[in-house]
Scaffold this motif. Structure first.
Motif, PDB file in Angstrom:
ATOM      1  N   ASN A 241      65.007  40.695  61.391  1.00 12.99           N
ATOM      2  CA  ASN A 241      63.647  40.255  61.696  1.00 12.99           C
ATOM      3  C   ASN A 241      63.019  39.672  60.427  1.00 12.99           C
ATOM      4  O   ASN A 241      62.985  40.337  59.388  1.00 12.99           O
ATOM      5  CB  ASN A 241      62.830  41.447  62.204  1.00 12.99           C
ATOM      6  CG  ASN A 241      61.425  41.090  62.603  1.00 12.99           C
ATOM      7  OD1 ASN A 241      60.579  40.811  61.754  1.00 12.99           O
ATOM      8  ND2 ASN A 241      61.148  41.120  63.885  1.00 12.99           N
ATOM      9  N   PHE A 242      62.525  38.429  60.491  1.00 18.19           N
ATOM     10  CA  PHE A 242      61.995  37.754  59.298  1.00 18.19           C
ATOM     11  C   PHE A 242      60.944  38.608  58.593  1.00 18.19           C
ATOM     12  O   PHE A 242      61.001  38.793  57.371  1.00 18.19           O
ATOM     13  CB  PHE A 242      61.368  36.404  59.685  1.00 18.19           C
ATOM     14  CG  PHE A 242      62.360  35.310  59.885  1.00 18.19           C
ATOM     15  CD1 PHE A 242      62.855  34.592  58.810  1.00 18.19           C
ATOM     16  CD2 PHE A 242      62.812  34.986  61.148  1.00 18.19           C
ATOM     17  CE1 PHE A 242      63.779  33.573  58.986  1.00 18.19           C
ATOM     18  CE2 PHE A 242      63.735  33.976  61.352  1.00 18.19           C
ATOM     19  CZ  PHE A 242      64.218  33.266  60.271  1.00 18.19           C
ATOM     20  N   ARG A 243      59.975  39.090  59.348  1.00 12.72           N
ATOM     21  CA  ARG A 243      58.915  39.888  58.734  1.00 12.72           C
ATOM     22  C   ARG A 243      59.477  41.176  58.150  1.00 12.72           C
ATOM     23  O   ARG A 243      59.094  41.599  57.059  1.00 12.72           O
ATOM     24  CB  ARG A 243      57.833  40.201  59.775  1.00 12.72           C
ATOM     25  CG  ARG A 243      56.554  40.795  59.179  1.00 12.72           C
ATOM     26  CD  ARG A 243      55.513  41.006  60.262  1.00 12.72           C
ATOM     27  NE  ARG A 243      55.189  39.750  60.928  1.00 12.72           N
ATOM     28  CZ  ARG A 243      54.496  39.666  62.055  1.00 12.72           C
ATOM     29  NH1 ARG A 243      54.065  40.766  62.661  1.00 12.72           N
ATOM     30  NH2 ARG A 243      54.226  38.488  62.591  1.00 12.72           N
ATOM     31  N   GLY A 244      60.416  41.789  58.887  1.00 10.51           N
ATOM     32  CA  GLY A 244      61.049  43.010  58.399  1.00 10.51           C
ATOM     33  C   GLY A 244      61.837  42.768  57.123  1.00 10.51           C
ATOM     34  O   GLY A 244      61.811  43.586  56.200  1.00 10.51           O
ATOM     35  N   VAL A 245      62.541  41.645  57.062  1.00  2.42           N
ATOM     36  CA  VAL A 245      63.309  41.297  55.857  1.00  2.42           C
ATOM     37  C   VAL A 245      62.367  41.110  54.667  1.00  2.42           C
ATOM     38  O   VAL A 245      62.642  41.576  53.561  1.00  2.42           O
ATOM     39  CB  VAL A 245      64.143  40.017  56.087  1.00  2.42           C
ATOM     40  CG1 VAL A 245      64.804  39.561  54.788  1.00  2.42           C
ATOM     41  CG2 VAL A 245      65.196  40.249  57.157  1.00  2.42           C
ATOM     42  N   ASN A 246      61.251  40.419  54.884  1.00  5.56           N
ATOM     43  CA  ASN A 246      60.292  40.182  53.802  1.00  5.56           C
ATOM     44  C   ASN A 246      59.729  41.486  53.261  1.00  5.56           C
ATOM     45  O   ASN A 246      59.654  41.693  52.039  1.00  5.56           O
ATOM     46  CB  ASN A 246      59.150  39.290  54.294  1.00  5.56           C
ATOM     47  CG  ASN A 246      59.539  37.817  54.319  1.00  5.56           C
ATOM     48  OD1 ASN A 246      60.695  37.475  54.082  1.00  5.56           O
ATOM     49  ND2 ASN A 246      58.602  36.957  54.603  1.00  5.56           N
ATOM     50  N   ILE A 247      59.324  42.374  54.164  1.00  7.49           N
ATOM     51  CA  ILE A 247      58.775  43.675  53.740  1.00  7.49           C
ATOM     52  C   ILE A 247      59.841  44.461  52.993  1.00  7.49           C
ATOM     53  O   ILE A 247      59.581  45.055  51.941  1.00  7.49           O
ATOM     54  CB  ILE A 247      58.266  44.463  54.964  1.00  7.49           C
ATOM     55  CG1 ILE A 247      57.039  43.771  55.574  1.00  7.49           C
ATOM     56  CG2 ILE A 247      57.927  45.897  54.593  1.00  7.49           C
ATOM     57  CD1 ILE A 247      56.605  44.338  56.912  1.00  7.49           C
ATOM     58  N   PHE A 248      61.063  44.439  53.522  1.00  8.68           N
ATOM     59  CA  PHE A 248      62.145  45.225  52.928  1.00  8.68           C
ATOM     60  C   PHE A 248      62.563  44.670  51.566  1.00  8.68           C
ATOM     61  O   PHE A 248      62.761  45.429  50.610  1.00  8.68           O
ATOM     62  CB  PHE A 248      63.341  45.231  53.883  1.00  8.68           C
ATOM     63  CG  PHE A 248      64.234  46.417  53.687  1.00  8.68           C
ATOM     64  CD1 PHE A 248      63.991  47.598  54.357  1.00  8.68           C
ATOM     65  CD2 PHE A 248      65.300  46.363  52.814  1.00  8.68           C
ATOM     66  CE1 PHE A 248      64.802  48.699  54.167  1.00  8.68           C
ATOM     67  CE2 PHE A 248      66.113  47.452  52.616  1.00  8.68           C
ATOM     68  CZ  PHE A 248      65.868  48.631  53.298  1.00  8.68           C
ATOM     69  N   MET A 249      62.707  43.334  51.474  1.00 13.38           N
ATOM     70  CA  MET A 249      63.128  42.734  50.204  1.00 13.38           C
ATOM     71  C   MET A 249      62.068  42.892  49.129  1.00 13.38           C
ATOM     72  O   MET A 249      62.387  43.081  47.948  1.00 13.38           O
ATOM     73  CB  MET A 249      63.449  41.251  50.409  1.00 13.38           C
ATOM     74  CG  MET A 249      64.869  40.988  50.854  1.00 13.38           C
ATOM     75  SD  MET A 249      66.124  41.699  49.755  1.00 13.38           S
ATOM     76  CE  MET A 249      65.719  40.921  48.189  1.00 13.38           C
ATOM     77  N   ASP A 250      60.802  42.812  49.507  1.00 12.51           N
ATOM     78  CA  ASP A 250      59.725  43.024  48.542  1.00 12.51           C
ATOM     79  C   ASP A 250      59.842  44.418  47.934  1.00 12.51           C
ATOM     80  O   ASP A 250      59.684  44.593  46.721  1.00 12.51           O
ATOM     81  CB  ASP A 250      58.371  42.847  49.226  1.00 12.51           C
ATOM     82  CG  ASP A 250      57.206  43.000  48.254  1.00 12.51           C
ATOM     83  OD1 ASP A 250      57.071  42.138  47.364  1.00 12.51           O
ATOM     84  OD2 ASP A 250      56.440  43.981  48.371  1.00 12.51           O
ATOM     85  N   ARG A 251      60.158  45.400  48.768  1.00 10.55           N
ATOM     86  CA  ARG A 251      60.308  46.774  48.266  1.00 10.55           C
ATOM     87  C   ARG A 251      61.572  46.915  47.427  1.00 10.55           C
ATOM     88  O   ARG A 251      61.578  47.622  46.404  1.00 10.55           O
ATOM     89  CB  ARG A 251      60.339  47.753  49.440  1.00 10.55           C
ATOM     90  CG  ARG A 251      60.193  49.215  49.007  1.00 10.55           C
ATOM     91  CD  ARG A 251      58.846  49.460  48.375  1.00 10.55           C
ATOM     92  NE  ARG A 251      58.826  50.688  47.585  1.00 10.55           N
ATOM     93  CZ  ARG A 251      57.808  51.062  46.828  1.00 10.55           C
ATOM     94  NH1 ARG A 251      56.731  50.307  46.764  1.00 10.55           N
ATOM     95  NH2 ARG A 251      57.862  52.171  46.148  1.00 10.55           N
ATOM     96  N   CYS A 252      62.653  46.261  47.839  1.00 11.35           N
ATOM     97  CA  CYS A 252      63.907  46.310  47.062  1.00 11.35           C
ATOM     98  C   CYS A 252      63.698  45.777  45.646  1.00 11.35           C
ATOM     99  O   CYS A 252      64.189  46.358  44.673  1.00 11.35           O
ATOM    100  CB  CYS A 252      65.000  45.505  47.762  1.00 11.35           C
ATOM    101  SG  CYS A 252      65.737  46.321  49.185  1.00 11.35           S
ATOM    102  N   LEU A 253      62.983  44.655  45.537  1.00 14.56           N
ATOM    103  CA  LEU A 253      62.722  44.076  44.214  1.00 14.56           C
ATOM    104  C   LEU A 253      61.895  45.031  43.366  1.00 14.56           C
ATOM    105  O   LEU A 253      62.137  45.179  42.164  1.00 14.56           O
ATOM    106  CB  LEU A 253      62.000  42.734  44.356  1.00 14.56           C
ATOM    107  CG  LEU A 253      62.819  41.570  44.924  1.00 14.56           C
ATOM    108  CD1 LEU A 253      61.955  40.332  45.070  1.00 14.56           C
ATOM    109  CD2 LEU A 253      64.024  41.267  44.050  1.00 14.56           C
TER     110      LEU A 253
END
Length: 527
Positions: A241-253
């Motif tokens: 999910n695009f929004r899910g990926v964005n939220i998740f990648m922001d936290r990963c960084l």
């Protein structure tokens, strides 16, 4: 407090070499990633509008980029000279909805009479048709429209001349929209649907390309590496999910930033997942602990009631506990003292810098970097040293785990085992003839032409040399990095460029005419 948060955000972005946050929660129309599936959706819907097909529908779950797609369609249509009206707020219903449609076309009428608003719209569309101009109405979140409003949309889509539709209508919404359109009272509207598209989650390969695209567009330049296992975890947790990926990648960084690393591995992804699900875990943990405590109280109370416990000397127990605490405290102090002594002995005994490092750097008049280089061996991270050397001399410090023999004979190579991994790594200094700082889909530049030619020389890129970053060029780059045992970053970093420029058995430069012949031959073989 606000300035502190801003400074922390700036430090976080600067650490990864990012010019802005590549993974915002809000739709990012400016840095739009086009997967094969999205490209197909755009092509179908834009064609349907330009060809005056009439009525179209795009559905998809929350967070799959429908709003971003709608804005992209608007941009494309404006370039093609199509007049558009975009409705983002569907709390307007019935005549108010029609009035908002007219407003976005630049038509103003205070009347709330359906006939008045419909006449304003019809007159406008007829005038545009005389000017040979097409018009389109795009309504987002259309699942919120009631049956009466959807029937109104059907009436609007009926506006036509003898030969063609005056206005094209695109409804965008969640899957509930199709449930409404499938209802018996809206069967006439459903029968008018010419094109129906559905937004899909990213596949694992698309997710990888999406993340690399977003990072490199924001200026990361391949600094961040993401392990294959980490990509799989991200896809599992976000479900593409695009929004899910964005939220998740922001936290990963952010987690990687806290751990002072630019490498995102499975442990970083798992920690980010725990952070994002912390609230639910705490809530579940509290419920479990409360239930466990209640059970223990009942058991202990029942045991006392049945005289199952012997008499306990609480005073003696407390005294024993205090003695154990004192003893453990003394042991801890002893251990701490011993650790301090060992640390002081290490500091006093300064390990000399290996002669090989000193000789290697001295050959380039870079003796002052011997100590920073030696210290970097402990962590295996040489970025700061490499950046300093490049700034001073223009030399790239190339680090490889395996060194081809033909390169060893051409350059002065330092081979040394790193303290962290114990593996032998090879270092050399090289002044690049090509430097790429921007690399993402759609980017155009002369340096990209040179990259295409380098990949063509090693038979990885067999397409036109146009200087534009496209999916085929990215795939060719990834194949080369994988073949050479490099981290597949989706970006031509210094090591990739070095190995391309120093490839063994390089073939003659390939021209566009030769590429055409190769493509034709390849096509003929496939047939």
């Amino acid at each position: 407090m606000k300035s502190d948060k801003t400074n922390e955000e700036l430090r976080y972005l600067e650490y990864f070499g990012l010019e802005y946050n590549p993974f915002p929660v809000a739709p990012d129309n400016e840095n739009f990633y086009i997967s094969e599936h999205i490209d197909q959706i755009l092509t179908e819907l834009v064609h349907g509008i330009v060809a005056r097909k009439g009525f179209m529908v795009l559905t998809g779950e929350i967070g799959l980029g429908k709003t971003t797609i709608s804005r992209r369609i608007i941009n494309i249509l404006e370039e093609k000279g199509v007049e558009t009206s975009l409705i983002l707020h569907t709390f307007y219903q019935d005549v108010e909805l029609l009035r908002e449609i007219n407003k976005d076309f630049g038509l103003y009428s205070d009347s709330l009479e359906l006939s008045d608003q419909m006449k304003v719209l019809n007159d406008f569309l007829i005038n545009k048709n005389r000017e040979s101009k097409n018009c389109a109405i795009i309504i987002d979140d259309a699942q919120n429209l009631n049956s009466k409003s959807l029937e109104l949309i059907r009436m609007i889509s009926n506006l036509e001349t003898d030969r063609e539709k005056l206005v094209q209508v695109l409804l965008i919404g969640q899957p509930e929209l199709m449930n409404k359109l499938n209802s018996p009272e809206l069967r006439q509207l459903k029968s008018r649907i010419i094109i129906k598209e559905e937004a899909q989650p990213l596949s694992q390969n698309e997710l990888k390309n999406y993340i690399l695209f977003k990072l490199n567009t924001a200026g990361n330049q391949g600094r961040t590496t993401i392990a294959t296992g980490a990509f799989r975890k991200i896809h599992k947790y976000s479900k593409g999910n695009f929004r899910g990926v964005n939220i998740f990648m922001d936290r990963c960084l952010y987690v990687a930033f806290i751990h002072n690393t630019t490498d995102i591995v499975k442990s970083i992804v798992n920690e980010a997942h725990r952070d994002l699900n912390q609230t639910e875990q705490k809530r579940g943990g509290k419920t479990f602990r409360f239930s466990l405590l209640a059970l223990l109280v009942l058991l202990v109370g029942g045991a006392f009631y049945l005289n199952l416990f012997p008499k306990i000397n609480l005073l003696q127990s407390n005294t024993s506990t205090r003695e154990e605490t004192v003893i453990s405290g003394e042991k801890r102090e002893a251990f701490q003292t011993a650790d301090t002594q060992v640390l002081e002995e290490k500091i006093q005994k300064k390990t000399p810098i290996p002669e090989a490092i000193v000789n290697f750097l001295s050959a380039y008049n870079l003796s002052e970097f011997a100590m920073p280089f030696f210290e970097a061996m402990a962590t295996g991270i040489f970025k700061e040293v490499a950046d300093s050397i490049y700034t001073k001399t223009g030399y790239n410090m190339i680090q490889l785990e395996t060194m081809p023999e033909h390169i060893k004979s051409r350059y002065g190579v330092l081979s040394i085992s790193l303290n962290k991994s114990g593996k032998e790594n090879h270092f050399l200094l090289w002044r690049p003839t090509i430097r790429i700082t921007k690399f993402y889909l759609g980017y155009r530049g002369e340096e990209i032409k040179r990259l295409e030619k380098l990949l063509a020389k090693v038979n990885q890129y067999l397409y036109y040399i146009d200087g534009i970053v496209g999916p085929r060029l990215i795939m060719a780059l990834n194949r080369f990095q994988e073949e050479k045992g490099l981290d597949v970053r989706g970006f031509p970093d210094e090591r990739t460029i070095f190995l391309l420029c120093n490839a063994q058995d390089v073939v003659q430069p390939v021209t566009n005419s030769e590429i055409t012949k190769k493509i034709e031959a390849k096509t003929a073989n496939e047939q």
